[in-house]
Write a protein that holds these residues in place. Structure first.
Motif, PDB file in Angstrom:
ATOM      1  N   ASP A  10       1.058  -1.216  -0.428  1.00  0.00           N
ATOM      2  CA  ASP A  10      -0.069   0.140   0.022  1.00  0.00           C
ATOM      3  C   ASP A  10       0.752   1.712  -0.475  1.00  0.00           C
ATOM      4  O   ASP A  10       0.253   2.105  -0.471  1.00  0.00           O
ATOM      5  CB  ASP A  10      -1.262   0.575   1.042  1.00  0.00           C
ATOM      6  CG  ASP A  10      -1.839  -1.180   0.759  1.00  0.00           C
ATOM      7  OD1 ASP A  10      -3.123  -1.626   2.328  1.00  0.00           O
ATOM      8  OD2 ASP A  10      -2.543  -1.477   0.344  1.00  0.00           O
ATOM      9  N   LYS A  11       2.324   1.218   0.087  1.00  0.00           N
ATOM     10  CA  LYS A  11       2.941   2.335   0.141  1.00  0.00           C
ATOM     11  C   LYS A  11       4.692   1.727  -0.101  1.00  0.00           C
ATOM     12  O   LYS A  11       4.934   0.480  -0.438  1.00  0.00           O
ATOM     13  CB  LYS A  11       3.186   2.591   1.283  1.00  0.00           C
ATOM     14  CG  LYS A  11       3.679   2.209   2.757  1.00  0.00           C
ATOM     15  CD  LYS A  11       3.950   2.238   4.020  1.00  0.00           C
ATOM     16  CE  LYS A  11       4.302   1.633   5.048  1.00  0.00           C
ATOM     17  NZ  LYS A  11       4.421   2.401   6.746  1.00  0.00           N
ATOM     18  N   GLU A 130       0.057  11.570 -10.298  1.00  0.00           N
ATOM     19  CA  GLU A 130      -1.000  10.685 -10.352  1.00  0.00           C
ATOM     20  C   GLU A 130      -1.983  11.738 -11.380  1.00  0.00           C
ATOM     21  O   GLU A 130      -2.336  12.599 -11.623  1.00  0.00           O
ATOM     22  CB  GLU A 130      -1.990  11.124  -9.249  1.00  0.00           C
ATOM     23  CG  GLU A 130      -1.311  10.456  -7.826  1.00  0.00           C
ATOM     24  CD  GLU A 130      -1.724   9.947  -5.998  1.00  0.00           C
ATOM     25  OE1 GLU A 130      -2.958  10.181  -6.090  1.00  0.00           O
ATOM     26  OE2 GLU A 130      -0.706   9.484  -5.984  1.00  0.00           O
ATOM     27  N   SER A 132      -5.354  10.927 -13.318  1.00  0.00           N
ATOM     28  CA  SER A 132      -6.806  10.306 -13.387  1.00  0.00           C
ATOM     29  C   SER A 132      -6.874   9.016 -14.906  1.00  0.00           C
ATOM     30  O   SER A 132      -6.699   9.805 -16.200  1.00  0.00           O
ATOM     31  CB  SER A 132      -7.824  11.058 -13.188  1.00  0.00           C
ATOM     32  OG  SER A 132      -8.433  12.090 -14.548  1.00  0.00           O
ATOM     33  N   ASN A 177      -0.298   1.727  -9.706  1.00  0.00           N
ATOM     34  CA  ASN A 177      -2.161   2.253  -8.979  1.00  0.00           C
ATOM     35  C   ASN A 177      -2.141   2.358  -8.312  1.00  0.00           C
ATOM     36  O   ASN A 177      -0.967   1.969  -7.217  1.00  0.00           O
ATOM     37  CB  ASN A 177      -2.666   0.502  -8.852  1.00  0.00           C
ATOM     38  CG  ASN A 177      -4.670   0.280  -9.458  1.00  0.00           C
ATOM     39  OD1 ASN A 177      -5.000   1.564  -9.729  1.00  0.00           O
ATOM     40  ND2 ASN A 177      -4.862  -0.881  -9.089  1.00  0.00           N
ATOM     41  N   CYS A 178      -3.375   3.849  -8.019  1.00  0.00           N
ATOM     42  CA  CYS A 178      -2.698   4.725  -7.132  1.00  0.00           C
ATOM     43  C   CYS A 178      -5.129   4.646  -7.110  1.00  0.00           C
ATOM     44  O   CYS A 178      -5.505   3.876  -7.491  1.00  0.00           O
ATOM     45  CB  CYS A 178      -2.619   6.367  -7.133  1.00  0.00           C
ATOM     46  SG  CYS A 178      -1.033   6.053  -8.019  1.00  0.00           S
ATOM     47  N   LYS A 179      -4.753   5.375  -5.833  1.00  0.00           N
ATOM     48  CA  LYS A 179      -6.372   5.219  -5.005  1.00  0.00           C
ATOM     49  C   LYS A 179      -6.856   5.928  -6.190  1.00  0.00           C
ATOM     50  O   LYS A 179      -6.483   6.937  -7.092  1.00  0.00           O
ATOM     51  CB  LYS A 179      -6.664   6.132  -4.093  1.00  0.00           C
ATOM     52  CG  LYS A 179      -6.444   5.053  -2.423  1.00  0.00           C
ATOM     53  CD  LYS A 179      -6.463   5.887  -1.640  1.00  0.00           C
ATOM     54  CE  LYS A 179      -5.575   4.551  -0.391  1.00  0.00           C
ATOM     55  NZ  LYS A 179      -5.305   5.366   1.198  1.00  0.00           N
ATOM     56  N   TYR A 180      -8.409   5.557  -6.238  1.00  0.00           N
ATOM     57  CA  TYR A 180      -9.422   6.567  -6.888  1.00  0.00           C
ATOM     58  C   TYR A 180      -9.372   6.645  -8.505  1.00  0.00           C
ATOM     59  O   TYR A 180      -9.521   7.684  -9.593  1.00  0.00           O
ATOM     60  CB  TYR A 180      -9.467   8.289  -5.914  1.00  0.00           C
ATOM     61  CG  TYR A 180      -9.292   8.242  -5.448  1.00  0.00           C
ATOM     62  CD1 TYR A 180     -11.176   8.086  -4.066  1.00  0.00           C
ATOM     63  CD2 TYR A 180      -7.823   9.283  -4.386  1.00  0.00           C
ATOM     64  CE1 TYR A 180     -10.541   7.714  -2.684  1.00  0.00           C
ATOM     65  CE2 TYR A 180      -8.334   8.779  -3.079  1.00  0.00           C
ATOM     66  CZ  TYR A 180      -9.275   8.742  -2.833  1.00  0.00           C
ATOM     67  OH  TYR A 180      -9.439   8.904  -1.473  1.00  0.00           O
ATOM     68  N   GLU A 181      -9.768   5.034  -9.207  1.00  0.00           N
ATOM     69  CA  GLU A 181      -8.027   5.311 -10.635  1.00  0.00           C
ATOM     70  C   GLU A 181      -7.631   6.364 -11.081  1.00  0.00           C
ATOM     71  O   GLU A 181      -7.810   6.491 -11.723  1.00  0.00           O
ATOM     72  CB  GLU A 181      -9.987   5.490 -11.154  1.00  0.00           C
ATOM     73  CG  GLU A 181     -11.329   4.106 -11.044  1.00  0.00           C
ATOM     74  CD  GLU A 181     -12.477   4.637 -11.489  1.00  0.00           C
ATOM     75  OE1 GLU A 181     -13.159   5.441 -11.836  1.00  0.00           O
ATOM     76  OE2 GLU A 181     -12.829   3.485 -11.599  1.00  0.00           O
TER      77      GLU A 181
END
Length: 324
Positions: A10-11, A130, A132, A177-181
Motif C-alpha cells: 500500500d505504500k 497521479e 486520472s 496503481n493509485c487510489k481513486y482510479e
C-alpha cells in the motif's frame, strides 16, 4: 544502491539489492513459478533472475512480463536481451542500466499497441503525478491514440480500450496503481519512457535555459510538457508543426496573457492543457490566433478566472472542453 518501488504494497518501500537467493524467491513470486514448474523453465528463470543483479524493480518487471504460459523461446529471448548492455548514457551506473534493460524488454514485448502509446503518453506527466483514468481517456481520444473506433458510441469504446491498456501496463509494472482510479509512473520508468520516445516526448522546466534550448532546437516534438517560468515558453520560438499534445503547468497569481503569436505554428495541435496551481486564481486571456487550432479536440483550462471566451466556439473540431 537503493531502489524505491511500489509493488503489491500500500505504500512505497525502500529495498536494498537482494542476495541471489532472495532475488530468485522474488522472481518466482512475480513469474508465478513453483517447484512444480518444468526444469527447463526453472533453469532459464534462475539465469534471468541472476541477470537482474538483485534489483527488486528489475526482477518485478521482467518476471511479470514472463508470467503465464510462455514458450521456451520467449524465455531465451528475455535472457539474451538482458545479457546485452543498453546504450543509454555512459554516465549511468550499471544497476540503473540493468533496470533500463528490463524496462525496455518489457516494453518491446508488449503486443498491445494502444498500451505502448498510453505508456509513452504517461511519461509526459510530472514525476510522481497521479493521472486520472478519465484524463487518460480524454487525452487518448483527443490525440487519436486509438485506431479503429466506431463512430457510434466512440467515447465509450475509447474508454474501454484505455482501461484494458492501463491494466496491462499495471500488470507489467510499467504503471503503478493509485487510489481513486488513478495511476502514476515510477521515476525510473518515466526516464526510460522519455528515452524510448526520444525527441518526440519532451518534458522541460522553462526556468532552465538549457532545457528551453532543447525545445527550441526540437524538430519532431509531438508531446510537450512545460512548467516553470511561463513567459519563457510564450516568448520562445520553436517548431510546433508536429505538436499534438501541449501541457503547460503554471504557478502564478498574475494575469496570464497568451501572445497572439503562440498558436501560429501549431496546426496539428489536438490537446491543449493550461493549468495553474496558484490561489487565488489569476485571469487568463486567450488570443485570436487560437482559432487557428483547427484540429484541436480537447481543451482544458484549470484554475483561471475566465472572461469572455466565446472565441472557443469557433473551434469546430473541439469535442471536450473542461473549465475547472
Amino acid at each position: 544502491m537503493k531502489i524505491c518501488q511500489q509493488m503489491d504494497c500500500d505504500k512505497t518501500i525502500e529495498l536494498h539489492i537482494l542476495p541471489e537467493k532472495e532475488g530468485w524467491i522474488l522472481f518466482q513470486k512475480y513469474a508465478g513459478l513453483s517447484d512444480n514448474s518444468s526444469k527447463s523453465i526453472l533453469d532459464r528463470g534462475r539465469k534471468i533472475s541472476k541477470e537482474c543483479k538483485g534489483l527488486p524493480i528489475a526482477i518485478a518487471f521482467i518476471a511479470r512480463s514472463l508470467k503465464g504460459p510462455r514458450p521456451l523461446e520467449e524465455w531465451d529471448v528475455a535472457l539474451t536481451s538482458l545479457q546485452k548492455s543498453m546504450h543509454v548514457n555512459d554516465n549511468e551506473d550499471e544497476s540503473r542500466k540493468k533496470v533500463y534493460t528490463c524496462l525496455k524488454y518489457s516494453y518491446d514485448n508488449m503486443k498491445d499497441e494502444t498500451a505502448k502509446k498510453l505508456f509513452l503518453l504517461c511519461s509526459l506527466f510530472r514525476e510522481d503525478e497521479e493521472i486520472s483514468e478519465e484524463l487518460l481517456v480524454r487525452l487518448a481520444k483527443g490525440a487519436t491514440l486509438i485506431d479503429k473506433i466506431d463512430d457510434d458510441d466512440s467515447y465509450d469504446e475509447c474508454r474501454k480500450k484505455v482501461i484494458v491498456a492501463k491494466n496491462k501496463l499495471i500488470d507489467s509494472c510499467l504503471l503503478l496503481n493509485c487510489k481513486y482510479e488513478r495511476v502514476k509512473m515510477h521515476d525510473l520508468v518515466r526516464e526510460m519512457a522519455l528515452w524510448i520516445a526520444n525527441e518526440e516526448n519532451v518534458a522541460v522546466n522553462t526556468s532552465k535555459k538549457n532545457e528551453m534550448t532543447k525545445v527550441e532546437k526540437g524538430k519532431d516534438i509531438k508531446y510537450l510538457l512545460c512548467e516553470g517560468k511561463i513567459k519563457n515558453l510564450f516568448s520562445s520560438k520553436f517548431d510546433g508543426s508536429k505538436l499534438v499534445i501541449l501541457i503547460v503547468y503554471m504557478k502564478t497569481h498574475h494575469h496570464v496573457e497568451v501572445p497572439n503569436s503562440f498558436f501560429e505554428n501549431k496546426p496539428g495541435l489536438q490537446v491543449l492543457i493550461l493549468s495553474n496551481s496558484f490561489v487565488p486564481r489569476p485571469s487568463l486571456s486567450l488570443p485570436q490566433s487560437i482559432q487557428r487550432l483547427t484540429n484541436i479536440k480537447s481543451l482544458y483550462l484549470k484554475r483561471f478566472k475566465l472572461g469572455n471566451i466565446s472565441i472557443i466556439g469557433n473551434l469546430q473540431a473541439l469535442e471536450t472542453l473542461e473549465l475547472v
